[in-house]
Design a protein around this motif. Sequence first.
Motif, mmCIF file in Angstrom:
data_model
loop_
_atom_site.group_PDB
_atom_site.id
_atom_site.type_symbol
_atom_site.label_atom_id
_atom_site.label_comp_id
_atom_site.label_asym_id
_atom_site.label_seq_id
_atom_site.Cartn_x
_atom_site.Cartn_y
_atom_site.Cartn_z
ATOM 1 N N GLU A 92 0.700 -1.103 0.081
ATOM 2 C CA GLU A 92 0.053 -0.096 -0.127
ATOM 3 C C GLU A 92 0.905 1.368 -0.146
ATOM 4 O O GLU A 92 1.734 1.351 0.977
ATOM 5 N N CYS A 93 0.633 2.061 -0.994
ATOM 6 C CA CYS A 93 1.212 3.366 -0.963
ATOM 7 C C CYS A 93 0.247 4.619 -1.080
ATOM 8 O O CYS A 93 -0.636 4.832 -1.818
ATOM 9 N N LYS A 94 0.501 5.154 0.454
ATOM 10 C CA LYS A 94 -0.434 6.174 0.429
ATOM 11 C C LYS A 94 -0.127 7.839 -0.255
ATOM 12 O O LYS A 94 -0.897 8.654 0.039
ATOM 13 N N ASN A 95 1.205 7.507 -0.272
ATOM 14 C CA ASN A 95 1.784 9.109 -1.195
ATOM 15 C C ASN A 95 3.201 8.393 -1.961
ATOM 16 O O ASN A 95 3.597 7.352 -1.655
ATOM 17 N N ILE A 96 3.536 9.489 -2.687
ATOM 18 C CA ILE A 96 4.675 9.125 -3.665
ATOM 19 C C ILE A 96 6.014 8.786 -2.633
ATOM 20 O O ILE A 96 7.034 8.151 -2.901
ATOM 21 N N ASP A 97 6.027 9.204 -1.340
ATOM 22 C CA ASP A 97 7.294 8.818 -0.445
ATOM 23 C C ASP A 97 7.272 7.454 -0.100
ATOM 24 O O ASP A 97 8.222 6.993 0.653
ATOM 25 N N GLU A 98 6.105 6.793 -0.256
ATOM 26 C CA GLU A 98 6.115 5.181 0.188
ATOM 27 C C GLU A 98 6.058 4.368 -1.054
ATOM 28 O O GLU A 98 6.033 3.191 -1.310
ATOM 29 N N THR A 99 6.688 4.908 -2.209
ATOM 30 C CA THR A 99 6.833 4.029 -3.371
ATOM 31 C C THR A 99 8.213 3.461 -3.644
ATOM 32 O O THR A 99 8.681 3.407 -4.983
ATOM 33 N N LYS A 100 9.154 3.614 -2.754
ATOM 34 C CA LYS A 100 10.460 3.054 -2.845
ATOM 35 C C LYS A 100 10.460 1.712 -3.516
ATOM 36 O O LYS A 100 11.549 1.251 -4.269
ATOM 37 N N ALA A 101 9.656 0.618 -3.140
ATOM 38 C CA ALA A 101 9.462 -0.531 -3.748
ATOM 39 C C ALA A 101 8.838 -0.721 -5.024
ATOM 40 O O ALA A 101 8.989 -1.850 -5.545
ATOM 41 N N SER A 102 8.161 0.366 -5.405
ATOM 42 C CA SER A 102 7.155 0.255 -6.752
ATOM 43 C C SER A 102 7.395 1.356 -7.638
ATOM 44 O O SER A 102 6.769 2.233 -7.184
ATOM 45 N N PRO A 103 8.334 1.268 -8.732
ATOM 46 C CA PRO A 103 8.423 2.384 -9.488
ATOM 47 C C PRO A 103 7.323 2.683 -10.259
ATOM 48 O O PRO A 103 7.084 3.767 -10.540
ATOM 49 N N LEU A 104 6.424 1.558 -10.425
ATOM 50 C CA LEU A 104 4.931 1.816 -11.066
ATOM 51 C C LEU A 104 4.079 2.660 -10.397
ATOM 52 O O LEU A 104 3.553 3.804 -10.883
ATOM 53 N N ALA A 105 4.188 2.363 -9.119
ATOM 54 C CA ALA A 105 3.409 3.240 -7.919
ATOM 55 C C ALA A 105 3.727 4.868 -8.150
ATOM 56 O O ALA A 105 3.154 5.909 -8.255
ATOM 57 N N LYS A 106 5.083 4.807 -8.002
ATOM 58 C CA LYS A 106 5.814 6.267 -8.221
ATOM 59 C C LYS A 106 5.280 6.942 -9.684
ATOM 60 O O LYS A 106 5.131 8.269 -9.298
ATOM 61 N N GLU A 107 5.321 6.220 -10.705
ATOM 62 C CA GLU A 107 4.966 6.697 -11.897
ATOM 63 C C GLU A 107 3.561 7.224 -11.812
ATOM 64 O O GLU A 107 2.784 8.236 -12.653
ATOM 65 N N LEU A 108 2.582 6.338 -11.095
ATOM 66 C CA LEU A 108 1.396 6.602 -11.110
ATOM 67 C C LEU A 108 0.823 7.744 -10.201
ATOM 68 O O LEU A 108 -0.200 8.664 -10.666
ATOM 69 N N PHE A 109 1.861 8.412 -9.214
ATOM 70 C CA PHE A 109 1.494 9.423 -8.554
ATOM 71 C C PHE A 109 1.778 10.750 -9.308
ATOM 72 O O PHE A 109 1.466 11.809 -8.786
#
Length: 299
Positions: free
Chosen positions: A133-150
């Motif tokens: 679960e990534c509640k914000n971009i700071d929590e996306t260390k493990a997921s490059p895709l999540a970072k892009e989605l933010f």
Amino acid sequence: MLNITIKTTSNKEIIKFEFEEFITKNKSFEYKNIDETKDSPLAKQLFYLPFVKTIYISGNFIAIEKYSIVEWEDVQDEVAEQIQTYITNGGEIVIINPDDNKKIPVSIYAETTPNPNVLKFVSNTMLTKTALECKNIDETKASPLAKELFNFPFVKEVFFDENYISISKYGVKEWEEITLEIRTFIKEYIESGKTVIDESLITKTETHQKSQEEYFDKLDVTSQQIINILEEYVKPAVQADGGNIMFDSYDEKEKRVKVILQGACSGCPSSTFTLKNGIENMLKDMLKDEAIIVEAINA
């Protein structure tokens, strides 16, 4: 002994036969008929069953879509036994040609959830074995895709589990305006071979530690019973709705069970009703204790 777990999906025509280990690496396969099964002897064998429509092989599972001539309850055990016998006898699931670098098409479709602010994007490929679960971009260390989605201004939160992504949005956009854009972005991202989640980088937070077997073994008997009930009877339905539920704690004196809601369940308007009229009543009945209270610590 090979263990196969039968799991339902949000599509009543599709059921998953899940393994404890990955059966394919970095590739997913889809077979729509027996003529496409040149590289999968197992899929070819399964197509001899008259009700099999489509076969998906990915990560640690085989998913089968059926025609409506039968109900899964009537045939799922027989299919699981056939798969188990085939593999136990040394049969190959998929024959991988190391020289075949053909791009594997990725299918992404969107599903609504009980939470009007969350949409579930389902993939025909396995995305992760560990919920993230990534509640914000700071929590996306493990997921490059999540970072892009933010980078999309309307994305509020991102949740990954197995083969789907639940995305929570801000109210600045309606889903009909942005669904196609997000679905296309996710599809092209996965097809390009980029990393979706690096499970080795998932922070071992207290929440993740509580899902580990070592933590379970240290709990009292009632807490263990509660976890087993949640895992067997509650979690599959919650996952089908694009969310997740995790045990947090049980206070024996107050008879209070605390759970963590993730994905589409977090902040869902119907979550309180589900907790009180669904999960709480189930625990009262199965544990024979009318004093039990269930609350979500992040609802």
